[in-house]
Each structure stands twice: as structure tokens, then as C-alpha cells.
Design a protein around this motif. Structure first.
Motif: not given
Length: 359
Positions: A52-57, A138-142, A148-156, A355-358
Motif C-alpha cells: 500500500h505504501e510502495n505500489v509497484t504491482t 497513486l501519489q506522485a513519483d518524481a 520504488q513506487g508511490a503510495a496509494v492516494h485514493a480508491v474509488d 485491499l492491502g488495508l491491514t
């Protein structure tokens, strides 16, 4: 003292060890289930990030029988308020039939957008030209050049998979790896409607057993499937999960005794040897006791010094009614087990794990 007697034919006798956990009763079916139509809105599903904090897949699963080959995955840059920006495009994903969805390489697909992929991005699934009620931002990834991936920003969408979000009739698949003795499926129910829900087995499997019940404590409807010992192959069963007098009829095709394909590595359920479900721990005393009760085993283990438990009947608050050791009825319309409690201890919060929330 009045006695409430109800029975579902496939369960025969329900000893007090489980019956005492709650009131057993029946309700009438709400009529034949209808097919999904436009009045119910677009069918949907959910996205699952492996980390959830490092989304690469990420994996996405659609409700309800979509062929992955008929799905399109889009990736679009978005603003902080969710407004879609220019530069979106279709991206590739790996089709995964068991979950009616697929897996997406987040790093590779974000790189395909170039500089636009460095900001917030949103993944959506399109079927038949319609965007489904599901999505992940997903959050920004500069730096898209690293691993390294970015964290989840929101789900709908209905990410928690409440039963009311399901179609009225649908097919699904489940896969059990070798050595898995049983599995369960779980549907969350909105707490205010819990008392008007129940689960009933419509069609029994040919090579195993299935038991369906209501778990009021956790606002869930559950079905436990156990294949015959030594069985390897395909089995099928159907369960009617009623939600506030609306039937949601699910037919499950089970592949038993096959290895989980490598393409599902990281899909949370696959870690436990079951796809689209959760394995049952048959060595757990509470689960074993519940199964013995479901099967009508007179030798079902019971806690020491267990006292007969009474349950009030609606509309008769002044009189207490005892649920007997043998629970019988001539009706086959439906049933539930209210507050199964300890018997449900082996399978909590399945949708949140997906969902990877726990942790």
C-alpha cells in the motif's frame, strides 16, 4: 417454555454447541433472482496494491464474470482534486481469469506516460465502453527510473465488497492449492440491514460439502466449502446470499488441487493457497466444532460447563425461548446462524486483506 424449531435439509441436526450462539430461524425467499440491468448501475470491482505504501504491482478484480480479454485498463494523470488531465492512455496488463481481472506493472506503465506519469495518476477499468465503478489513484513519483513506487492516494467504488454492491446473479471462480482442506467466501453486509439477510445453499457440490450461514457479529454472510478427501478436479456449487430481501445468487466453480499460477504472486489470497477465498483451518477447535455441528455429529465437542442459552423471540419480549439440541423444520426457504462468534474466528476481514488495508 416455547421452543423454536427450524431446519435446513442439508444440515440435518444442529447441536446446541453451535445453536446456542444465536437464534436459528427462516425467512421466505423474495422471488426469483433477476439478471443485472442498467437500473443497478455499472458493475464494479476493486484494485489491490501489493504494498500500500510502495505500489509497484497492482491487481484488479472485477465483479462478476467479465472476461479479462474484454477489459481495457487506462492510466490517466489527475489533479489533486481528481480532475483528469491530458495525456491518458490505455496500458497493458496481465489477464488473470480466476479473478476476472488482471495484474499491472505500475512502474512500467507510469514510465509509458513520460513526464505526465510523475504526478498523481489514476487507473480505471473499462468494459463495453463503460468505465466501471472502481479505480485507484497513486501519489506522485518524481523518479520513474528507480524501482520504488508511490503510495496509494485514493480508491474509488465499493472497495469493501458489500453484498448490496453485487449483481443479482453472477458466476465466480475459486482455486484451492494442493493440501488446502477447505475454503470460505465472505460477503460484507451493511450493519443496519444485517437482520434481514441470510444465506442458503441452492446447489450442492458434487465432490464436497458447502455450508452457508450468517455471521451477525461481523456483519457478514459466509459459505464454507470442503472438497472430498483426495479429490482433485473441478467442482461447482451455488449459494443464495439474501441482502435485505434481495437475492444475490452466486455460482462458484472450484479448481481443487492445482498449484496457484506464478502470475498471481503477490495477490493476497494466493499467499494462503486459495484464490478468491480464504482457507479454513480445520485444526482450529472452534472451526472443528462448528463443522461437527453443521454435519450433525452427535460427538461434536462442547465447552465444559456449557449452559443452555436462551434467545428472545421478536414480538415476545416477555418470554424466553430455548434453542434445543436438535433443530428441525420442514421448510427449505432459507436460514441463518446469528452471531456464530467463535466459529467465525478463523476468517475475519477478508475484503480488507484483499485491499492491502491491514497488516
Amino acid at each position: 417454555m416455547s421452543v423454536i424449531r427450524t431446519r435446513r435439509p442439508s444440515l440435518r441436526h444442529l447441536p446446541a454447541t453451535v445453536a446456542a450462539a444465536g437464534l436459528i430461524t427462516t425467512v421466505a425467499l423474495a422471488g426469483p433472482a433477476a439478471a443485472w440491468d442498467d437500473a443497478h448501475g455499472p458493475q464494479a470491482g476493486y484494485f489491490q496494491a501489493v504494498d500500500h505504501e510502495n505500489v509497484t504491482t497492482a491487481f484488479f478484480q472485477t465483479y462478476d464474470g467479465y472476461d479479462p480479454e474484454d477489459l481495457t485498463l487506462t492510466l490517466t494523470p489527475v489533479a489533486e482534486d481528481g480532475t483528469r488531465l491530458e495525456g491518458g492512455q490505455e496500458v497493458e496488463f496481465t489477464s488473470l481469469d480466476v479473478i476476472d481481472g488482471g495484474a499491472v506493472d505500475v512502474l512500467e506503465t507510469r514510465r509509458a506516460l513520460g513526464a505526465a506519469g510523475e504526478g498523481l495518476v489514476r487507473y480505471d477499468v473499462v468494459a463495453d465502453g463503460q468505465m466501471l465503478n472502481m479505480g485507484i489513484t497513486l501519489q506522485a513519483d518524481a523518479d520513474l527510473t528507480d524501482d520504488q513506487g508511490a503510495a496509494v492516494h485514493a480508491v474509488d467504488g465499493p472497495q469493501m465488497a458489500h453484498l448490496g454492491d453485487r449483481p443479482l446473479v453472477w458466476d465466480s471462480a475459486m482455486q484451492l492449492a494442493p493440501g488446502v482442506e477447505g475454503a470460505e467466501i465472505v460477503h460484507l453486509v451493511a450493519a443496519p440491514t444485517m437482520e434481514s439477510t441470510y444465506a442458503e445453499v441452492v446447489a450442492e457440490p458434487a465432490h464436497g460439502e458447502v455450508f452457508a450461514f450468517r455471521d451477525s457479529e461481523h456483519s457478514e454472510l459466509r459459505a464454507w466449502y470442503l472438497p472430498e478427501e483426495g479429490f482433485v478436479g473441478t467442482d461447482t456449487f451455488t449459494v443464495d446470499f439474501h441482502s435485505d430481501r434481495i437475492a444475490h445468487v452466486q455460482t462458484v466453480t472450484v479448481q481443487v488441487g492445482e498449484e496457484i499460477p506464478a502470475a498471481y504472486d503477490g495477490f493476497l489470497d494466493a499467499e494462503d493457497g486459495v484464490l478468491n477465498g480464504k482457507p479454513l483451518d480445520l485444526t482450529d477447535p472452534d472451526t472443528a466444532a462448528a463443522l461437527a455441528a453443521f454435519r450433525g455429529d452427535e460427538a461434536a465437542p462442547a465447552p465444559e460447563d456449557e449452559e443452555e442459552q436462551t434467545a428472545p423471540v421478536e414480538g415476545d419480549a416477555d418470554e424466553q425461548h430455548t434453542t434445543p439440541d436438535t433443530v428441525e423444520t420442514g421448510q427449505s426457504t432459507g436460514w441463518w446462524l446469528a452471531g456464530l462468534g467463535a466459529a467465525a474466528a478463523g476468517g475475519l476481514v477478508v475484503a480488507r486483506r484483499r485491499l492491502g488495508l491491514t497488516d
